[in-house]
Design a protein around this motif. Sequence first.
Motif, PDB file in Angstrom:
ATOM      1  N   THR A  27     124.221  24.604  62.235  1.00  0.00           N
ATOM      2  CA  THR A  27     123.419  25.435  63.121  1.00  0.00           C
ATOM      3  C   THR A  27     123.921  26.873  63.054  1.00  0.00           C
ATOM      4  O   THR A  27     125.120  27.121  63.148  1.00  0.00           O
ATOM      5  CB  THR A  27     123.507  24.939  64.574  1.00  0.00           C
ATOM      6  N   THR A  28     123.012  27.805  62.879  1.00  0.00           N
ATOM      7  CA  THR A  28     123.371  29.219  62.841  1.00  0.00           C
ATOM      8  C   THR A  28     123.120  29.843  64.207  1.00  0.00           C
ATOM      9  O   THR A  28     122.020  29.765  64.745  1.00  0.00           O
ATOM     10  CB  THR A  28     122.567  29.972  61.767  1.00  0.00           C
ATOM     11  N   TRP A  29     124.177  30.461  64.745  1.00  0.00           N
ATOM     12  CA  TRP A  29     124.085  31.167  66.024  1.00  0.00           C
ATOM     13  C   TRP A  29     124.261  32.654  65.760  1.00  0.00           C
ATOM     14  O   TRP A  29     125.192  33.067  65.073  1.00  0.00           O
ATOM     15  CB  TRP A  29     125.163  30.674  66.983  1.00  0.00           C
ATOM     16  N   GLN A  30     123.360  33.445  66.326  1.00  0.00           N
ATOM     17  CA  GLN A  30     123.412  34.890  66.145  1.00  0.00           C
ATOM     18  C   GLN A  30     123.978  35.551  67.402  1.00  0.00           C
ATOM     19  O   GLN A  30     123.532  35.261  68.521  1.00  0.00           O
ATOM     20  CB  GLN A  30     122.012  35.431  65.842  1.00  0.00           C
ATOM     21  N   ILE A  31     124.949  36.420  67.220  1.00  0.00           N
ATOM     22  CA  ILE A  31     125.561  37.114  68.351  1.00  0.00           C
ATOM     23  C   ILE A  31     124.537  38.029  69.009  1.00  0.00           C
ATOM     24  O   ILE A  31     123.807  38.761  68.333  1.00  0.00           O
ATOM     25  CB  ILE A  31     126.780  37.919  67.886  1.00  0.00           C
ATOM     26  N   ASP A  32     124.477  37.975  70.332  1.00  0.00           N
ATOM     27  CA  ASP A  32     123.578  38.826  71.106  1.00  0.00           C
ATOM     28  C   ASP A  32     124.365  40.064  71.549  1.00  0.00           C
ATOM     29  O   ASP A  32     125.168  39.994  72.482  1.00  0.00           O
ATOM     30  CB  ASP A  32     123.063  38.069  72.323  1.00  0.00           C
TER      31      ASP A  32
END
Length: 203
Positions: A27-32
Amino acid sequence: MGQLRAKFFLAATLAAASAVPSPAATTTWQIDPAHTAAGFSVKHMMIATVRGQFKGVTGTVNWDDQDIDKSSVDVTIDATTVDTGEPKRDADLQSPNFLDVASYPTITFKSTKIEKISSGKMKVTGNLTIRGVTKSVVLNVEGPSGAIKDPYGKTRVALNAMTTVNRMDYGVKWNAKLDGGGLVVSDNVDITIDLEMTKKEAK
């Protein structure tokens, strides 16, 4: 009869194969950046603590639930966003005395190893680059939090990471001696990163 038996076994094999769960994809999580900050603190004149932060934090976390060793972290911090609440000090931190943001506008971290210590705790080893100098550091990480859905339908999680570095290792060497002994700025810098991320949805 032989053909019927062969078809039966083929159907049974396909059914069994479909019943076995496939490995979970990473799973790819993008920093907010709007809800993430990299904070730091140093001792000033050996008696007080000065705190600051960088707000321009971007990057991704690729998370593998099946094998944490295959997970990775890639973070970039905009060094020009340094903010201690004092404009003159911030200008000094941006100057060649400290971060030299004109020559080195970003600070980066790229993981090389991720270890689960216990439930909700990890050690993330990686290469931290400041002023063009790269050193290996270990982040003590708490999280990830439980996933939640925001009002816009995005899935979010959070992490907290802490470490301490010696700024001298990165060529951030300005200092001045005090009349009574000691230095104006401590060598050690405590770093805390409060990270909020959104799940990158498959297209």
